[in-house]
Scaffold this motif. Structure first.
Motif, PDB file in Angstrom:
ATOM      1  N   LYS A 153       0.737  -1.124  -0.196  1.00  0.00           N
ATOM      2  CA  LYS A 153      -0.004  -0.166   0.047  1.00  0.00           C
ATOM      3  C   LYS A 153       0.809   1.327   0.139  1.00  0.00           C
ATOM      4  N   VAL A 154       2.109   1.193   0.942  1.00  0.00           N
ATOM      5  CA  VAL A 154       2.776   2.398   0.894  1.00  0.00           C
ATOM      6  C   VAL A 154       3.472   2.759  -0.410  1.00  0.00           C
ATOM      7  N   GLN A 155       3.917   1.764  -1.353  1.00  0.00           N
ATOM      8  CA  GLN A 155       4.502   1.998  -2.670  1.00  0.00           C
ATOM      9  C   GLN A 155       3.362   2.542  -3.350  1.00  0.00           C
ATOM     10  N   GLU A 156       2.285   2.070  -3.396  1.00  0.00           N
ATOM     11  CA  GLU A 156       1.018   2.310  -4.146  1.00  0.00           C
ATOM     12  C   GLU A 156       0.844   3.737  -4.183  1.00  0.00           C
ATOM     13  N   ASN A 157       0.758   4.082  -2.625  1.00  0.00           N
ATOM     14  CA  ASN A 157       0.369   5.482  -2.536  1.00  0.00           C
ATOM     15  C   ASN A 157       1.685   6.487  -2.916  1.00  0.00           C
ATOM     16  N   THR A 162      -6.399  -4.345  -0.532  1.00  0.00           N
ATOM     17  CA  THR A 162      -5.144  -3.849   0.169  1.00  0.00           C
ATOM     18  C   THR A 162      -4.888  -2.319  -0.176  1.00  0.00           C
ATOM     19  N   SER A 163      -5.565  -1.966  -1.136  1.00  0.00           N
ATOM     20  CA  SER A 163      -5.219  -0.400  -1.354  1.00  0.00           C
ATOM     21  C   SER A 163      -5.922   0.614  -0.424  1.00  0.00           C
ATOM     22  N   ASP A 164      -5.293   1.734  -0.559  1.00  0.00           N
ATOM     23  CA  ASP A 164      -5.758   2.662   0.476  1.00  0.00           C
ATOM     24  C   ASP A 164      -6.811   3.386  -0.185  1.00  0.00           C
ATOM     25  N   ARG A 165      -7.991   2.892   0.046  1.00  0.00           N
ATOM     26  CA  ARG A 165      -9.219   3.569  -0.795  1.00  0.00           C
ATOM     27  C   ARG A 165      -9.369   5.143  -0.775  1.00  0.00           C
ATOM     28  N   SER A 166      -9.039   5.860   0.326  1.00  0.00           N
ATOM     29  CA  SER A 166      -9.138   7.346   0.180  1.00  0.00           C
ATOM     30  C   SER A 166      -8.269   7.771  -0.529  1.00  0.00           C
TER      31      SER A 166
END
Lengths: 343, 343
Positions: free
Chosen positions: B106-110, B132-136
DNA sequence: GTCTTTTTTTTACGCGCGTAAATTTACCAA
DNA sequence: TTGGTAAATTTACGCGCGTAAAAAAAAGAC
């Protein structure tokens, strides 16, 4: 998080109570401003979430924070894995990795170098196509941009080369194979597109010569990067035609070996060391999938991690010094034997 | 190629005998200038090899030519392959693909979304982590940048979603397995990190219910993206403990199946349809390696090419129109059955 | 408190290009 | 040749930031 949108550094400097040039200095290197100043800026940063415009930043800077990473074929798990390692290291060093995929073609590799050039990277980590590369393009590029070659060497180009010691690795696996059974034949493509293939061929010949064994090259047809398919179809053909001069086959790389093993399975040949096995097969690279073949693949493991680390370290040392390398170092890491079921 | 270095558009305009604004117009769209003008510029281009500064270009433009491509895990050959497809299409359309790898976190996706934001891309093709994504974060990003989701859906986010029809694909393979033998048990991770896993689980349950068979979920431990390893070690455990409720196993994805097949081989269980086979195994995704397992893996093939094409086409249509989507379309492509040796 | 050094501020310019408005030139048809 | 239109030129400003130089302020040493 406040609702006022900060649109440039001027405005951000205003809300943080610091002058714009100092804020600019902060973003270039937070440690370069006094602690109290840094804290005020970071406090404002929490309130307003402003990020400097990346294009404006890089326009005037001689050195961007971009690091190019070019690999010959990203769909190949071997390259995907090493690229992933390199990428992580670059991020940790506070740089921005730009990952480019040459997709196996000279044209795309040249395009990639062109793209990188216009991005004005601080440095580039280049795993070139090797023989297939456009030497003059790469040479011109390396003259303009600090470039470290890895995985595949092109003589005299780049600031340094970091790769695997194919002579050592091939000797290692051949020694093992000879100790534990018949000397191996060498299974490879007649005209391999991938780097290092020729190095391995000559390492094979040299080692067999040194050990006093007659070499057998099994050179198969095929084009492109679909090695498993080639290993499979040509493996089938070789087995059917009884074209195997020995019961031991060393494949030029694991992907060929994966295809070859599959062919052997289809032909009902038992592969392995034990009694009742008709064939031994070994590969090269410790491909991520080599531990799940049937039987599991005996191979040699390139030192991924060291290659990635040393490449990144070498590049950053160059960038920090602001100079070009005094001489072009070549670092080769030894591979290690991975004994599994297939040989 | 002349030796005089052109350092900006002003100088290039001078040597080409055309005014700078017209040259600028040419670079934005060669077709927008008169043919004779275009030819003069291109002639000068051959003599001098000048490229506009990419940072200066993008500084004032509202719309860059950058297209972000974000995939959850690039070392996974499945994603490497679809990313490669998408990348090629983007290049063909005359845009610059920026490929980013979330490396499963998630961190890297953000971080990736953050990087993309500062690059001001014309649009983004996002294969999110999914659950697992950070929806917001993703939601905020999609509000600012035209984004097309693919592979993994997050309800209501992005301009459109293009993916595979898991209900259809799972039903397809189950139907086949039931026709040709025992109804399958479903082998999966208890807490899968990858997208689509839950979709497939519920599709399995629904299909078994529809067909009037009792479902069997084999949910194994394990964390991270090393699916083959999990399929192997947990497959070993299940086989040893005689934990298989049927002789047919459907794995949630091919990578688990690859590990599972390897485990079966190690345990000496013959896999396949024929007489003398103790087990049937099927997968899902038509992973690049599934045709080289032993035996070759029966699976369902996602329509890579269509998903890539439709995703890119959808995004470019949006970009061209300059608007946001009126409604959020979801396109699911049917998978096709790939019958091989394992079931 | 003074002196010195370090840091910040002020002021100002430039990077390379996009782009808008007004003007001039080139092109094409009648 | 003329007239009308499409395209190119001239002129000018702005984008958001890097960065240099000089002046002012703050921090640290005594």
């Amino acid at each position: 998080m406040s609702q006022t949108k900060i649109k440039n550094m001027e405005e951000f400097a205003a809300v943080s109570g610091i002058s714009r040039p100092t804020v600019s200095k902060y973003f270039n290197d937070p440690a370069s401003v006094r602690k109290s100043t840094r804290e005020r800026i970071e406090a404002a940063l929490e309130r307003h979430d402003y990020r400097p415009n990346i294009y404006a930043i890089n326009q005037n800077r001689r050195l961007t924070k971009n690091i190019g990473i070019v690999v010959p074929y990203l769909s190949d798990p071997f390259f995907a894995e090493i690229a992933r390692n390199v990428e992580s290291l670059v991020i940790d060093a506070g740089f921005r990795p730009i990952q480019l995929n040459s997709q196996g073609t000279k044209v795309q590799e040249n395009d990639n170098l062109g793209s990188l050039r216009s991005i004005k990277p601080a440095g580039v980590l280049l795993a070139p196509l090797g023989r297939t590369s456009d030497r003059s393009s790469v040479e011109a590029f390396c003259k303009d941009v600090p470039t470290v070659l890895f995985d595949s060497n092109i003589e005299h180009l780049g600031e340094a080369f970091i790769g695997s010691n194919n002579d050592q690795s091939i000797a290692l696996i051949i020694d093992y194979l000879c100790r534990s059974g018949e000397p191996p034949a060498f299974f490879e493509m007649k005209e391999p597109p991938n780097p290092n293939a020729f190095k391995r061929r000559s390492a094979y010949l040299a080692t067999m010569d040194r050990l006093g064994h007659e070499p057998h090259l099994i050179q198969v047809d095929g084009e492109g990067w679909d090695f498993e398919a080639i290993g499979f179809s040509e493996g089938m053909r070789v087995i059917e035609n009884r074209g195997l001069p020995t019961d031991t086959v060393l494949c030029s790389n694991d992907r060929l070996a994966i295809g070859f093993l599959s062919a052997a399975y289809e032909m009902g040949m038992r592969v392995g060391n034990g009694a009742g096995c008709a064939l031994r097969v070994a590969g090269h690279d410790d491909h991520p999938f080599s531990r799940y073949t049937c039987p599991t693949l005996t191979t040699v493991s390139q030192d991924y991690a060291s290659i990635a680390e040393k490449s990144v370290e070498t590049l950053f040392r160059l960038i920090d010094s602001g100079e070009r390398a005094k001489r072009r170092d070549t670092t080769l890491y030894d591979a290690s034997l991975v004994m599994r079921g297939s040989a």
